[in-house]
Design a protein around this motif. Structure first.
Motif, PDB file in Angstrom:
ATOM      1  N   LEU A 143      23.123 -19.885  33.593  1.00  0.00           N
ATOM      2  CA  LEU A 143      22.932 -19.021  32.431  1.00  0.00           C
ATOM      3  C   LEU A 143      21.462 -18.687  32.230  1.00  0.00           C
ATOM      4  O   LEU A 143      20.577 -19.406  32.700  1.00  0.00           O
ATOM      5  CB  LEU A 143      23.483 -19.693  31.170  1.00  0.00           C
ATOM      6  CG  LEU A 143      24.983 -19.999  31.191  1.00  0.00           C
ATOM      7  CD1 LEU A 143      25.196 -21.498  31.193  1.00  0.00           C
ATOM      8  CD2 LEU A 143      25.679 -19.360  30.024  1.00  0.00           C
ATOM      9  N   LEU A 144      21.229 -17.591  31.525  1.00  0.00           N
ATOM     10  CA  LEU A 144      19.891 -17.202  31.088  1.00  0.00           C
ATOM     11  C   LEU A 144      19.876 -17.166  29.571  1.00  0.00           C
ATOM     12  O   LEU A 144      20.776 -16.580  28.948  1.00  0.00           O
ATOM     13  CB  LEU A 144      19.511 -15.827  31.638  1.00  0.00           C
ATOM     14  CG  LEU A 144      19.389 -15.691  33.154  1.00  0.00           C
ATOM     15  CD1 LEU A 144      19.092 -14.245  33.525  1.00  0.00           C
ATOM     16  CD2 LEU A 144      18.295 -16.601  33.691  1.00  0.00           C
ATOM     17  N   ASN A 145      18.865 -17.790  28.988  1.00  0.00           N
ATOM     18  CA  ASN A 145      18.748 -17.842  27.534  1.00  0.00           C
ATOM     19  C   ASN A 145      17.673 -16.863  27.064  1.00  0.00           C
ATOM     20  O   ASN A 145      16.638 -16.713  27.722  1.00  0.00           O
ATOM     21  CB  ASN A 145      18.411 -19.267  27.090  1.00  0.00           C
ATOM     22  CG  ASN A 145      18.560 -19.452  25.595  1.00  0.00           C
ATOM     23  OD1 ASN A 145      17.725 -20.076  24.970  1.00  0.00           O
ATOM     24  ND2 ASN A 145      19.631 -18.944  25.009  1.00  0.00           N
ATOM     25  N   PHE A 146      17.928 -16.224  25.935  1.00  0.00           N
ATOM     26  CA  PHE A 146      17.046 -15.162  25.456  1.00  0.00           C
ATOM     27  C   PHE A 146      16.517 -15.468  24.063  1.00  0.00           C
ATOM     28  O   PHE A 146      17.149 -16.192  23.289  1.00  0.00           O
ATOM     29  CB  PHE A 146      17.806 -13.823  25.389  1.00  0.00           C
ATOM     30  CG  PHE A 146      18.373 -13.379  26.696  1.00  0.00           C
ATOM     31  CD1 PHE A 146      17.595 -12.684  27.614  1.00  0.00           C
ATOM     32  CD2 PHE A 146      19.695 -13.667  27.035  1.00  0.00           C
ATOM     33  CE1 PHE A 146      18.125 -12.279  28.826  1.00  0.00           C
ATOM     34  CE2 PHE A 146      20.230 -13.260  28.241  1.00  0.00           C
ATOM     35  CZ  PHE A 146      19.436 -12.567  29.141  1.00  0.00           C
ATOM     36  N   GLU A 147      15.359 -14.905  23.760  1.00  0.00           N
ATOM     37  CA  GLU A 147      14.920 -14.810  22.380  1.00  0.00           C
ATOM     38  C   GLU A 147      15.007 -13.352  21.963  1.00  0.00           C
ATOM     39  O   GLU A 147      15.047 -12.448  22.806  1.00  0.00           O
ATOM     40  CB  GLU A 147      13.505 -15.368  22.187  1.00  0.00           C
ATOM     41  CG  GLU A 147      12.423 -14.736  23.017  1.00  0.00           C
ATOM     42  CD  GLU A 147      11.061 -15.355  22.740  1.00  0.00           C
ATOM     43  OE1 GLU A 147      10.856 -15.897  21.637  1.00  0.00           O
ATOM     44  OE2 GLU A 147      10.196 -15.294  23.643  1.00  0.00           O
ATOM     45  N   VAL A 148      15.030 -13.125  20.665  1.00  0.00           N
ATOM     46  CA  VAL A 148      15.284 -11.787  20.144  1.00  0.00           C
ATOM     47  C   VAL A 148      13.981 -11.014  20.010  1.00  0.00           C
ATOM     48  O   VAL A 148      13.013 -11.497  19.422  1.00  0.00           O
ATOM     49  CB  VAL A 148      16.005 -11.865  18.782  1.00  0.00           C
ATOM     50  CG1 VAL A 148      16.201 -10.476  18.204  1.00  0.00           C
ATOM     51  CG2 VAL A 148      17.342 -12.575  18.933  1.00  0.00           C
TER      52      VAL A 148
ATOM     53  N   SER B 201      23.148 -16.802  25.340  1.00  0.00           N
ATOM     54  CA  SER B 201      22.972 -17.164  26.748  1.00  0.00           C
ATOM     55  C   SER B 201      23.962 -16.355  27.582  1.00  0.00           C
ATOM     56  O   SER B 201      25.160 -16.357  27.309  1.00  0.00           O
ATOM     57  CB  SER B 201      23.207 -18.662  26.966  1.00  0.00           C
ATOM     58  OG  SER B 201      22.202 -19.415  26.310  1.00  0.00           O
ATOM     59  N   ALA B 202      23.448 -15.667  28.584  1.00  0.00           N
ATOM     60  CA  ALA B 202      24.280 -14.800  29.423  1.00  0.00           C
ATOM     61  C   ALA B 202      24.626 -15.497  30.727  1.00  0.00           C
ATOM     62  O   ALA B 202      23.789 -16.196  31.318  1.00  0.00           O
ATOM     63  CB  ALA B 202      23.544 -13.497  29.713  1.00  0.00           C
ATOM     64  N   ILE B 203      25.846 -15.296  31.185  1.00  0.00           N
ATOM     65  CA  ILE B 203      26.260 -15.827  32.482  1.00  0.00           C
ATOM     66  C   ILE B 203      25.640 -14.973  33.585  1.00  0.00           C
ATOM     67  O   ILE B 203      25.808 -13.755  33.617  1.00  0.00           O
ATOM     68  CB  ILE B 203      27.790 -15.820  32.624  1.00  0.00           C
ATOM     69  CG1 ILE B 203      28.418 -16.743  31.578  1.00  0.00           C
ATOM     70  CG2 ILE B 203      28.201 -16.236  34.027  1.00  0.00           C
ATOM     71  CD1 ILE B 203      29.927 -16.688  31.557  1.00  0.00           C
ATOM     72  N   ALA B 204      24.931 -15.630  34.493  1.00  0.00           N
ATOM     73  CA  ALA B 204      24.296 -14.941  35.612  1.00  0.00           C
ATOM     74  C   ALA B 204      25.123 -15.075  36.891  1.00  0.00           C
ATOM     75  O   ALA B 204      25.275 -14.112  37.638  1.00  0.00           O
ATOM     76  CB  ALA B 204      22.886 -15.471  35.845  1.00  0.00           C
ATOM     77  N   CYS B 205      25.642 -16.277  37.147  1.00  0.00           N
ATOM     78  CA  CYS B 205      26.455 -16.506  38.344  1.00  0.00           C
ATOM     79  C   CYS B 205      27.084 -17.890  38.253  1.00  0.00           C
ATOM     80  O   CYS B 205      26.766 -18.676  37.349  1.00  0.00           O
ATOM     81  CB  CYS B 205      25.608 -16.388  39.616  1.00  0.00           C
ATOM     82  SG  CYS B 205      24.349 -17.667  39.796  1.00  0.00           S
ATOM     83  N   HIS B 206      27.980 -18.189  39.165  1.00  0.00           N
ATOM     84  CA  HIS B 206      28.514 -19.542  39.298  1.00  0.00           C
ATOM     85  C   HIS B 206      27.535 -20.334  40.161  1.00  0.00           C
ATOM     86  O   HIS B 206      26.972 -19.807  41.130  1.00  0.00           O
ATOM     87  CB  HIS B 206      29.893 -19.518  39.949  1.00  0.00           C
ATOM     88  CG  HIS B 206      30.626 -20.817  39.826  1.00  0.00           C
ATOM     89  ND1 HIS B 206      30.421 -21.866  40.687  1.00  0.00           N
ATOM     90  CD2 HIS B 206      31.555 -21.224  38.927  1.00  0.00           C
ATOM     91  CE1 HIS B 206      31.200 -22.875  40.333  1.00  0.00           C
ATOM     92  NE2 HIS B 206      31.909 -22.518  39.264  1.00  0.00           N
TER      93      HIS B 206
ATOM     94  N   SER C  67      17.146 -20.792  42.758  1.00  0.00           N
ATOM     95  CA  SER C  67      17.570 -20.454  41.403  1.00  0.00           C
ATOM     96  C   SER C  67      18.040 -19.001  41.383  1.00  0.00           C
ATOM     97  O   SER C  67      17.808 -18.242  42.328  1.00  0.00           O
ATOM     98  CB  SER C  67      16.404 -20.625  40.422  1.00  0.00           C
ATOM     99  OG  SER C  67      15.370 -19.693  40.712  1.00  0.00           O
ATOM    100  N   PHE C  68      18.705 -18.612  40.295  1.00  0.00           N
ATOM    101  CA  PHE C  68      19.137 -17.217  40.174  1.00  0.00           C
ATOM    102  C   PHE C  68      17.933 -16.284  40.149  1.00  0.00           C
ATOM    103  O   PHE C  68      17.881 -15.304  40.894  1.00  0.00           O
ATOM    104  CB  PHE C  68      19.979 -17.043  38.904  1.00  0.00           C
ATOM    105  CG  PHE C  68      20.356 -15.614  38.619  1.00  0.00           C
ATOM    106  CD1 PHE C  68      21.354 -14.993  39.341  1.00  0.00           C
ATOM    107  CD2 PHE C  68      19.689 -14.882  37.629  1.00  0.00           C
ATOM    108  CE1 PHE C  68      21.698 -13.666  39.091  1.00  0.00           C
ATOM    109  CE2 PHE C  68      20.031 -13.566  37.369  1.00  0.00           C
ATOM    110  CZ  PHE C  68      21.038 -12.962  38.099  1.00  0.00           C
ATOM    111  N   LEU C  69      16.957 -16.594  39.295  1.00  0.00           N
ATOM    112  CA  LEU C  69      15.774 -15.744  39.209  1.00  0.00           C
ATOM    113  C   LEU C  69      14.990 -15.752  40.514  1.00  0.00           C
ATOM    114  O   LEU C  69      14.463 -14.726  40.947  1.00  0.00           O
ATOM    115  CB  LEU C  69      14.879 -16.181  38.046  1.00  0.00           C
ATOM    116  CG  LEU C  69      15.435 -15.916  36.644  1.00  0.00           C
ATOM    117  CD1 LEU C  69      14.506 -16.480  35.583  1.00  0.00           C
ATOM    118  CD2 LEU C  69      15.651 -14.420  36.413  1.00  0.00           C
TER     119      LEU C  69
END
Length: 435
Positions: free
Chosen positions: A113-118, A185-190, A199-201
């Protein structure tokens, strides 16, 4: 009663290119950095030369120039004979979004997952259950050089999934509540799909030695016209890219003046308050204006008379009257989609519509057959603001706030009437070309 003007046919051949240009701009400008890049490319094609703030400038009367600072850009069309006044169009390049936290990637329940701030004030629920992608800029080391690159990873979609209604049975009655820390938090991949040790990034960055990023989640759904005549446009970032595109179109089509500097200022960070080095509260434009004045041989006294004889039109979208919530609009000052641009006013000066400039603006538009709407917020609903008052306070230049009606402001999907955009461009052309 509003008189709806059918003065501009959104589908005639002369406007089809305007439609295509706006859609292409929206598709390729997912962040303020991309917007500046696309505008810079258009300016270069129109023979504007880029100036670097860090170097000494060589400019001349009749020259065309632009300067970038981060996600902000200033374009200048210098007068042919003597600099005595300035006609300025101001907007902003940023939009509400979700920004990846510096250590935003993590693993949870077998998922990456990726976590974000607004960033700014987005309608958070509109980002959930929607295809998203990362866009922004990446800073990386290459040998002894620190380089940056604009990125738009649209081939790697993300999603923030909804919670099933069976697990939140009151959602349709009580509303969808988003906790900014826990639910963004957005799902990026399994995790099983990642190469060992990657890592995903890191997969997105490939072999680059990345030292810092500024990445935002942006909706992937493309801009789309709809309606019987394809008169309406739905897209992300209409606030405020539609104003940026209108400002650019007006500047590129304007005739150079003998005595007036014609300027377009597109600010970053409006959505977060503008209190930055590239925001409207900065000295960015005032510094540029001072340098231009000095380099053209004008005195310091002439610099102050220049500003006193100048004007700024601040352009940002206005709240269109919503058919499902018409009670949220001031009943005698509604902004209707399809009825043209609106002058934005507020007694608390949250919009910078000075009496003198508003009168002059109305008179010049009336001569050309353009009758703008007048927009005010309800007295019991706090008014938003834009770059107009900040720019006016920083420069001392009289200003007016205008914009076209929009529905869904700060949502991941907003709506305008395209004829209003054409109306805005025509009005800005009148401002720049008015003697």
């Amino acid at each position: 009663m509003v008189v709806f003007k059918k003065v501009l046919n959104v589908n005639d051949s002369s406007n089809q290119k305007s439609k295509q240009d706006l859609v292409q701009f929206l598709k390729t400008a997912p962040t303020s950095f991309h917007a500046c890049q696309k505008i810079a490319e258009a300016l270069k094609s129109a023979h504007f030369s880029e100036l670097d703030e860090k170097n000494k400038w060589q400019i001349a009367l009749g020259g065309r120039y632009f300067i970038r600072r981060g996600g902000s850009l200033v374009a200048l069309q210098l007068p042919l004979k003597k600099l005595q006044r300035a006609k300025i169009i101001a907007g902003h390049t940023d939009s509400p979004a979700l920004k990846v936290k510096p250590l935003g990637e993590f693993e949870k329940e077998e998922l990456i997952l990726l976590n974000f701030e607004v960033y700014g004030s987005p309608i958070l629920a509109s980002w959930v259950g929607r295809d998203l992608a990362l866009a922004g800029r990446v800073f990386f080391q290459q040998g002894n050089e620190l380089l940056s690159e604009l990125v738009f990873y649209d081939e790697y979609p993300l999603i923030i999934p909804h919670l099933a209604v069976h697990l939140d049975r009151s959602v349709n009655e009580s509303g969808f509540i988003v906790n900014k820390q826990e639910h963004l938090s957005a799902i990026a991949c399994h995790k099983s799909s990642l190469p060992l040790g990657k890592s995903f990034l890191g997969t997105l960055f490939k072999e680059k030695n990345v030292v810092h990023t500024e990445l935002f989640a942006v909706p992937l759904e493309e801009p789309r016209f709809f309606g019987i005549e394809n008169e309406l446009l739905a897209s992300y970032r209409l606030d405020n890219l539609v104003s940026c595109q209108a400002a650019l179109s007006a500047l590129l089509s304007s005739q150079q003046s003998d005595d007036a500097l014609q300027a377009c200022i597109l600010w970053n960070h409006e959505e977060v308050g503008s209190e930055t080095c590239e925001g409207a509260s900065s000295t960015f434009f005032n510094d540029i204006l001072c340098r231009v004045n000095d380099l053209l041989g004008n005195s310091r006294e002439e610099f102050f008379t220049l500003k006193a004889n100048s004007m700024t039109v601040s352009i940002d979208v206005a709240h269109g009257v919503h058919p499902n919530y018409q009670e949220k609009s001031e009943p005698r000052h509604k902004a209707f989609l399809g009825a043209g641009l609106a002058i934005k006013m507020n007694a608390q000066e949250r919009y910078a519509s000075s009496g003198e400039l508003t009168s002059s603006f109305l008179a010049s538009l009336k001569k050309e057959g353009i009758i703008p709407q007048t927009y005010l917020c309800r007295g019991d609903i706090p008014c938003g603001s834009t770059v107009g008052p900040l720019h006016a306070a920083k420069t001392g230049i009289q200003s007016i706030d205008i914009g076209i009606p929009l529905l869904g402001m700060h949502a991941a999907r907003e709506v305008i009437h395209f004829a209003d955009d054409l109306d805005l461009i025509q009005a800005l052309q009148i401002v720049l070309n008015h003697k």
